[in-house]
Motif scaffolding. Structure first.
Motif, PDB file in Angstrom:
ATOM      1  N   ALA A  97       0.842  -1.209   0.000  1.00 35.29           N
ATOM      2  CA  ALA A  97       0.000   0.000   0.000  1.00 35.29           C
ATOM      3  C   ALA A  97       0.871   1.250   0.000  1.00 35.29           C
ATOM      4  O   ALA A  97       0.587   2.221  -0.716  1.00 35.29           O
ATOM      5  N   ASP A 146       2.423   1.592  -3.399  1.00 38.35           N
ATOM      6  CA  ASP A 146       1.446   2.122  -4.356  1.00 38.35           C
ATOM      7  C   ASP A 146       1.279   3.629  -4.200  1.00 38.35           C
ATOM      8  O   ASP A 146       1.167   4.363  -5.192  1.00 38.35           O
ATOM      9  N   ARG A 147       1.248   4.093  -2.952  1.00 36.15           N
ATOM     10  CA  ARG A 147       1.127   5.540  -2.714  1.00 36.15           C
ATOM     11  C   ARG A 147       2.322   6.273  -3.305  1.00 36.15           C
ATOM     12  O   ARG A 147       2.181   7.359  -3.879  1.00 36.15           O
TER      13      ARG A 147
END
Length: 208
Positions: free
Chosen positions: A109, A112-113
């Motif tokens: 996550a 991805d950010r």
């Protein structure tokens, strides 16, 4: 997102429905109320059908995470741009230096950010006629043309300067950026390899 699909389906629906209304009028001498009611109903259906087509075309070209062009779309658009061009061009290869560390230690996550923030920064810096895409993994590419070799070099250096500015965001990585300039008729693949080599040289220098 382009609207060609919606325009085409709505126009086709209007034409078909109009043919039906005229046929009914010529045959009976009266206007069919259902024919008129059909315009907004069928128009809405046509719009939604066209929208699905436009979305399919859009996402076939875009990387779903970053919303930049994917590699296949970039190659297709660059090939089309270069086919009849007489201008030199530049290529920037951009690598997120600490992506793997963030991805491994903080999770996908967070990775991805970081990629999304990178894409946003590239998009903000991108000039109107230039192209940007996700080349693969944590690598991005910028392609552009200019009227001469010197202008190409200046544009590439300006991109490097803007993208290398420090950021306070923890989700934005440090970039290693390599650039190369190609002349009309040069192999685009070789130009990319040259830019890629420069990028990795800078990446290795930073590790020393």
């Amino acid at each position: 997102m382009k609207i060609k699909g919606r325009i085409a389906t709505i126009l086709l629906t209007v034409v078909i429905q109009t043919v039906y209304v005229l046929y009914y009028f010529i045959k009976t001498g009266a206007v069919d109320p259902i024919g008129w009611v059909g315009y907004p109903i069928l128009g809405a259906v046509a719009y939604l059908t066209g929208l699905q087509h436009d979305k399919a075309v859009y996402y076939a070209e875009k990387d779903p995470l970053t919303n930049l062009y994917n590699r296949r779309a970039m190659l297709k658009k660059i090939e089309k741009r270069r086919k009849n061009s007489s201008f030199p061009y530049f290529v920037l290869m951009i690598d997120c230096d600490n992506f793997k560390q963030v991805n491994d230690s903080l999770g996908h996550a967070a990775g991805d950010r970081m990629l999304k923030r990178t894409a946003n920064k590239i998009t903000q810096a991108l000039e109107t006629k230039d192209l940007a895409g996700r080349w693969g993994g944590d690598e991005f590419i910028i392609f552009g043309e200019a009227s001469g070799y010197g202008e190409c070099r200046n544009k590439a250096e300006e991109y490097i300067h803007n993208l290398s500015k420090p950021s306070s965001s923890r989700d934005l990585p440090v970039f290693s950026i390599g650039s190369a300039i190609g002349e009309p008729g040069d192999s685009f693949e070789k130009t990319v390899i040259s830019a890629d080599r420069v990028m990795y040289e800078k990446k290795n220098e930073r590790k020393k």
